[in-house]
Design a protein around this motif. Structure first.
Motif, PDB file in Angstrom:
ATOM      1  N   ALA A   1    -104.296  21.260  77.705  1.00 32.36           N
ATOM      2  CA  ALA A   1    -105.907  21.141  77.537  1.00 32.36           C
ATOM      3  C   ALA A   1    -107.025  21.932  77.888  1.00 32.36           C
ATOM      4  CB  ALA A   1    -106.224  20.074  78.353  1.00 32.36           C
ATOM      5  N   GLN A   2    -106.547  23.505  78.745  1.00 31.77           N
ATOM      6  CA  GLN A   2    -107.528  24.399  78.740  1.00 31.77           C
ATOM      7  C   GLN A   2    -107.743  24.994  77.659  1.00 31.77           C
ATOM      8  OE1 GLN A   2    -109.366  22.551  81.691  1.00 31.77           O
ATOM      9  NE2 GLN A   2    -108.321  21.535  81.871  1.00 31.77           N
ATOM     10  N   GLY A   3    -106.922  25.162  77.000  1.00 37.13           N
ATOM     11  CA  GLY A   3    -107.048  25.882  75.894  1.00 37.13           C
ATOM     12  C   GLY A   3    -105.769  27.508  76.375  1.00 37.13           C
ATOM     13  N   LEU A   4    -105.219  27.021  77.210  1.00 37.97           N
ATOM     14  CA  LEU A   4    -103.858  27.831  77.690  1.00 37.97           C
ATOM     15  C   LEU A   4    -103.041  28.049  76.279  1.00 37.97           C
ATOM     16  CD1 LEU A   4    -105.268  27.793  81.548  1.00 37.97           C
ATOM     17  CD2 LEU A   4    -105.757  29.975  79.605  1.00 37.97           C
ATOM     18  N   PRO A   5    -102.066  29.056  76.928  1.00 33.34           N
ATOM     19  CA  PRO A   5    -100.544  28.518  75.853  1.00 33.34           C
ATOM     20  C   PRO A   5     -99.399  27.810  76.281  1.00 33.34           C
ATOM     21  CG  PRO A   5    -100.623  30.643  76.790  1.00 33.34           C
ATOM     22  CD  PRO A   5    -101.892  29.917  77.041  1.00 33.34           C
ATOM     23  N   VAL A   6     -98.628  27.072  75.783  1.00 30.82           N
ATOM     24  CA  VAL A   6     -98.210  26.557  76.541  1.00 30.82           C
ATOM     25  C   VAL A   6     -96.258  25.804  75.917  1.00 30.82           C
ATOM     26  CG1 VAL A   6     -96.972  23.951  77.012  1.00 30.82           C
ATOM     27  CG2 VAL A   6     -99.757  24.650  77.474  1.00 30.82           C
ATOM     28  N   ALA A   7     -95.352  26.572  75.720  1.00 29.04           N
ATOM     29  CA  ALA A   7     -94.327  26.271  75.550  1.00 29.04           C
ATOM     30  C   ALA A   7     -92.917  26.146  76.663  1.00 29.04           C
ATOM     31  CB  ALA A   7     -93.861  28.403  75.292  1.00 29.04           C
ATOM     32  N   TRP A   8     -91.772  25.671  75.812  1.00 26.64           N
ATOM     33  CA  TRP A   8     -90.700  25.724  77.170  1.00 26.64           C
ATOM     34  C   TRP A   8     -89.060  26.587  76.864  1.00 26.64           C
ATOM     35  CZ3 TRP A   8     -91.424  21.856  80.144  1.00 26.64           C
ATOM     36  CH2 TRP A   8     -92.991  20.945  80.233  1.00 26.64           C
ATOM     37  N   VAL A   9     -89.238  27.302  77.440  1.00 27.98           N
ATOM     38  CA  VAL A   9     -87.939  28.147  77.580  1.00 27.98           C
ATOM     39  C   VAL A   9     -87.065  27.784  78.414  1.00 27.98           C
ATOM     40  CG1 VAL A   9     -90.940  29.956  77.091  1.00 27.98           C
ATOM     41  CG2 VAL A   9     -89.336  29.580  79.645  1.00 27.98           C
ATOM     42  N   GLU A  10     -86.229  28.853  77.575  1.00 28.41           N
ATOM     43  CA  GLU A  10     -84.812  28.698  79.014  1.00 28.41           C
ATOM     44  C   GLU A  10     -85.003  30.007  79.426  1.00 28.41           C
ATOM     45  OE1 GLU A  10     -82.515  26.459  78.373  1.00 28.41           O
ATOM     46  OE2 GLU A  10     -83.846  25.272  76.821  1.00 28.41           O
ATOM     47  N   ARG A  11     -84.089  29.442  80.902  1.00 22.50           N
ATOM     48  CA  ARG A  11     -84.096  30.717  81.697  1.00 22.50           C
ATOM     49  C   ARG A  11     -82.736  30.335  82.914  1.00 22.50           C
ATOM     50  NH1 ARG A  11     -86.978  34.889  82.426  1.00 22.50           N
ATOM     51  NH2 ARG A  11     -87.867  34.346  84.607  1.00 22.50           N
TER      52      ARG A  11
ATOM     53  N   GLY B   1    -104.794  36.178  82.518  1.00 30.03           N
ATOM     54  CA  GLY B   1    -103.325  36.188  81.466  1.00 30.03           C
ATOM     55  C   GLY B   1    -102.361  36.975  82.635  1.00 30.03           C
ATOM     56  N   ILE B   2    -102.222  36.149  83.841  1.00 33.09           N
ATOM     57  CA  ILE B   2    -101.639  36.376  84.350  1.00 33.09           C
ATOM     58  C   ILE B   2    -100.079  35.121  83.693  1.00 33.09           C
ATOM     59  CG2 ILE B   2     -99.800  35.666  86.918  1.00 33.09           C
ATOM     60  CD1 ILE B   2    -102.992  37.068  87.791  1.00 33.09           C
ATOM     61  N   PRO B   3     -99.452  36.087  83.308  1.00 33.32           N
ATOM     62  CA  PRO B   3     -97.861  35.064  83.127  1.00 33.32           C
ATOM     63  C   PRO B   3     -96.990  33.594  84.025  1.00 33.32           C
ATOM     64  CG  PRO B   3     -96.871  37.006  82.804  1.00 33.32           C
ATOM     65  CD  PRO B   3     -98.242  37.718  83.369  1.00 33.32           C
ATOM     66  N   LEU B   4     -97.105  32.876  84.375  1.00 35.12           N
ATOM     67  CA  LEU B   4     -95.795  31.673  85.219  1.00 35.12           C
ATOM     68  C   LEU B   4     -95.953  30.983  83.874  1.00 35.12           C
ATOM     69  CD1 LEU B   4    -100.164  30.169  86.048  1.00 35.12           C
ATOM     70  CD2 LEU B   4     -98.491  32.679  86.819  1.00 35.12           C
ATOM     71  N   GLU B   5     -94.853  30.473  85.166  1.00 37.87           N
ATOM     72  CA  GLU B   5     -93.853  29.705  84.846  1.00 37.87           C
ATOM     73  C   GLU B   5     -93.690  28.767  85.850  1.00 37.87           C
ATOM     74  OE1 GLU B   5     -90.468  31.286  83.623  1.00 37.87           O
ATOM     75  OE2 GLU B   5     -89.011  31.760  85.408  1.00 37.87           O
TER      76      GLU B   5
ATOM     77  N   LEU C   1     -91.492  25.092  81.775  1.00 30.97           N
ATOM     78  CA  LEU C   1     -92.561  25.649  81.082  1.00 30.97           C
ATOM     79  C   LEU C   1     -93.631  26.553  81.749  1.00 30.97           C
ATOM     80  CD1 LEU C   1     -94.803  24.682  80.274  1.00 30.97           C
ATOM     81  CD2 LEU C   1     -96.081  23.747  82.210  1.00 30.97           C
ATOM     82  N   ARG C   2     -93.868  27.918  79.899  1.00 34.63           N
ATOM     83  CA  ARG C   2     -94.122  29.027  80.166  1.00 34.63           C
ATOM     84  C   ARG C   2     -95.838  29.086  79.549  1.00 34.63           C
ATOM     85  NH1 ARG C   2     -92.420  34.259  80.313  1.00 34.63           N
ATOM     86  NH2 ARG C   2     -90.250  33.420  81.028  1.00 34.63           N
ATOM     87  N   THR C   3     -97.099  28.954  80.679  1.00 29.50           N
ATOM     88  CA  THR C   3     -98.666  29.710  80.431  1.00 29.50           C
ATOM     89  C   THR C   3     -98.818  31.063  80.854  1.00 29.50           C
ATOM     90  OG1 THR C   3    -100.086  27.901  80.315  1.00 29.50           O
ATOM     91  CG2 THR C   3     -98.720  28.069  82.528  1.00 29.50           C
ATOM     92  N   ARG C   4     -99.812  30.948  80.643  1.00 28.67           N
ATOM     93  CA  ARG C   4    -100.749  32.171  81.450  1.00 28.67           C
ATOM     94  C   ARG C   4    -102.107  31.549  81.562  1.00 28.67           C
ATOM     95  NH1 ARG C   4     -99.585  37.106  79.953  1.00 28.67           N
ATOM     96  NH2 ARG C   4     -98.019  37.125  78.875  1.00 28.67           N
TER      97      ARG C   4
END
Length: 326
Positions: A95-105, A119-123, A112-115
């Motif tokens: 909803a904030q217009g930030l990237p959203v992806a489900w990743v295998e870790r 631009g700080i990469p967060l999970e 959940l992976r986002t920024r």
């Protein structure tokens, strides 16, 4: 500019910071530093990857070291309270217009992976593999005897904006430094787990990771590490300290790993559990905000940091500076 009021019922529930993944150029040299010198425990290793935890931690890892051509930071990890929080977080970031992806870790369940906006990469995850406790296996205690990961500090080109964003997802400000001339916040400390901070933001070219901190039992462990580093080839890796911060009241030491990633060794801050605890304000020119005993930090501490993968760095418009050591 005053810091924002805490949001006591955020859109999803973050428990604490969890882990960091570093890119390193020589995994053997990094292992010698993090394992043989600092005393972190190896939980798994594969070709080009090393997983580490501290002595009190039950989760599989708090640091992942990945061999690469150049040093960087791949991601900062945070633990959420339960599974519905993951979906709430995904919806909120989208909803904030930030990237959203489900990743295998590895060793983590759904992740959940986002920024963040800078631009700080967060999970974010809920479940990480649990390991047997080792906090009473005293023969394993080596180096500085690290007990747990404590916080991340990031360079931010706009500390006010960073504080506003992390405040919106439930981090609460405990202390902050204000530039009296502009009225802007120069640095801020924010927590989830009840210490002084899980994350902090320092004015400067960013986003970059300033440091990752580890909690240790006592200041004497820091003295032991200084003796060890100064006699085993790591004298040049000692950057700042030992000392006591004015902000946080913590006893500290800053060291650099073989790739320049900064690690703080940290103990003796205070409890911040009460949701109505008022933030402590410091003036940027107060010599005791950096170090209670008045010693300023070196220039490297204000200018050098680790780059985040995929993030575009920008200079801060706030040019105010605290006292810097000559």
């Amino acid at each position: 500019m005053p810091v924002p009021a805490p949001i006591l019922y955020p859109p999803f529930n973050i428990v604490r910071l969890s882990h960091v993944e570093y890119r390193v150029t020589d995994l053997a040299a990094s292992r010698a530093f993090y394992v043989d010198t600092l005393g972190l425990q190896v939980t798994d290793e594969a070709d080009g990857v090393l997983y580490l935890r501290a002595m009190e931690e039950r989760g599989h890892h708090c640091i992942v070291l990945v061999e690469a051509e150049a040093p960087s930071v791949a991601v900062l990890g945070f633990k959420l309270f339960d599974e519905p929080d993951l979906d709430k977080a995904a919806d909120w970031f989208a909803a904030q217009g930030l990237p959203v992806a489900w990743v295998e870790r590895p060793y983590q369940a759904r992740t959940l992976r986002t920024r963040d906006p800078s631009g700080i990469p967060l999970e974010f995850y809920v479940t990480m593999d649990r390991l047997p406790p080792i906090h009473q296996t005293f023969k394993l205690y080596n180096g500085v005897k690290p007990l747990r990961i404590d916080h991340f500090n990031m360079f931010s080109a706009d500390v006010d904006a960073s504080i506003a964003f992390y405040n919106a997802i439930g981090f609460r400000v405990t202390e902050y430094t204000e530039d009296a001339e502009s009225g802007r916040v120069w640095a801020g400390w924010m927590h989830r787990k009840g210490g002084v901070h899980d994350v902090a933001f320092t004015n400067g070219r960013g986003p970059r990771l300033h440091h990752t901190a580890f909690w240790v039992p006592t200041p004497l462990n820091i003295i032991d590490l200084l003796d060890l580093m100064s006699t085993t080839g790591y004298l040049a890796n000692i950057e700042r300290g030992p000392g006591r911060h004015g902000i946080s009241n913590a006893f500290f030491l800053y060291v650099r790993d073989p790739d320049g990633h900064r690690i703080e060794i940290y103990c003796s801050d205070y409890q911040t559990v009460d949701p109505d605890l008022e933030p402590i304000r410091w003036d940027l020119k107060d010599p005791q905000r950096q170090t209670l005993w008045g010693a300023p930090a070196p220039r490297s501490w204000f200018e050098e940091g680790s780059v985040f993968d995929g993030a575009t760095m920008v200079d801060s418009a706030l040019k105010a500076q605290p006292i810097i050591a000559p």
